[in-house]
Design a protein around this motif. Structure first.
Motif, PDB file in Angstrom:
ATOM      1  N   ARG A   4       0.835  -1.205   0.000  1.00  0.00           N
ATOM      2  CA  ARG A   4       0.000   0.000   0.000  1.00  0.00           C
ATOM      3  C   ARG A   4       0.867   1.251   0.000  1.00  0.00           C
ATOM      4  N   MET A   9      -0.915  -1.748  -5.994  1.00  0.00           N
ATOM      5  CA  MET A   9      -2.277  -2.190  -5.700  1.00  0.00           C
ATOM      6  C   MET A   9      -2.512  -3.658  -6.062  1.00  0.00           C
ATOM      7  N   ASN A  10      -1.883  -4.156  -7.116  1.00  0.00           N
ATOM      8  CA  ASN A  10      -2.085  -5.565  -7.493  1.00  0.00           C
ATOM      9  C   ASN A  10      -1.556  -6.500  -6.402  1.00  0.00           C
ATOM     10  N   LYS A  13      -3.848  -6.254  -3.391  1.00  0.00           N
ATOM     11  CA  LYS A  13      -5.098  -6.968  -3.612  1.00  0.00           C
ATOM     12  C   LYS A  13      -4.891  -8.475  -3.421  1.00  0.00           C
ATOM     13  N   GLN A  14      -3.784  -9.011  -3.947  1.00  0.00           N
ATOM     14  CA  GLN A  14      -3.492 -10.433  -3.790  1.00  0.00           C
ATOM     15  C   GLN A  14      -3.279 -10.792  -2.316  1.00  0.00           C
ATOM     16  N   TYR A  16      -4.536  -9.255   0.301  1.00  0.00           N
ATOM     17  CA  TYR A  16      -5.813  -9.205   0.997  1.00  0.00           C
ATOM     18  C   TYR A  16      -6.694 -10.394   0.634  1.00  0.00           C
TER      19      TYR A  16
END
Length: 104
Positions: A4, A9-10, A13-14, A16
């Protein structure tokens, strides 16, 4: 958090999604253990009621002996040895009848 801060972001996202999956697996495992515990308590309640009913067939010291012997046999899993005792055998017959009745 590093992803973050780095604005990746990729990767974030993975991470999370993995965390979400892990959390879901933990919750499912907890629910399984909780259901197993509830079922075990239900079965133990039936067994205890059966032992109490079998104990009511006798009065005084024999009643105490039957209840104690049945509980000890169940605790130690020494059913064959306990069945040598005539009183305990009768208790287990009553217990089996009660359990069968509860399951049907």
């Amino acid at each position: 958090e590093d992803a973050r801060l780095m604005n990746d972001m990729n990767s974030m996202k993975q991470s999370y999604l993995k965390l979400y999956d892990l959390n879901r697996d933990l919750i499912n495992g907890y629910n399984i253990r909780c259901n197993n515990h509830a079922e075990l308590l239900s079965c133990l309640k039936i067994v205890n009621q059966g032992i109490q009913k079998a104990g009511r067939l006798r009065v005084g010291r024999p009643k105490t002996q039957v209840v104690t012997s049945c509980r000890e046999a169940i605790k130690t899993e020494r059913y064959r040895e306990a069945l040598q005792n005539n009183r305990v055998r009768q208790c287990f017959r009553v217990l089996l009848a009660i359990i069968t009745e509860q399951l049907l």
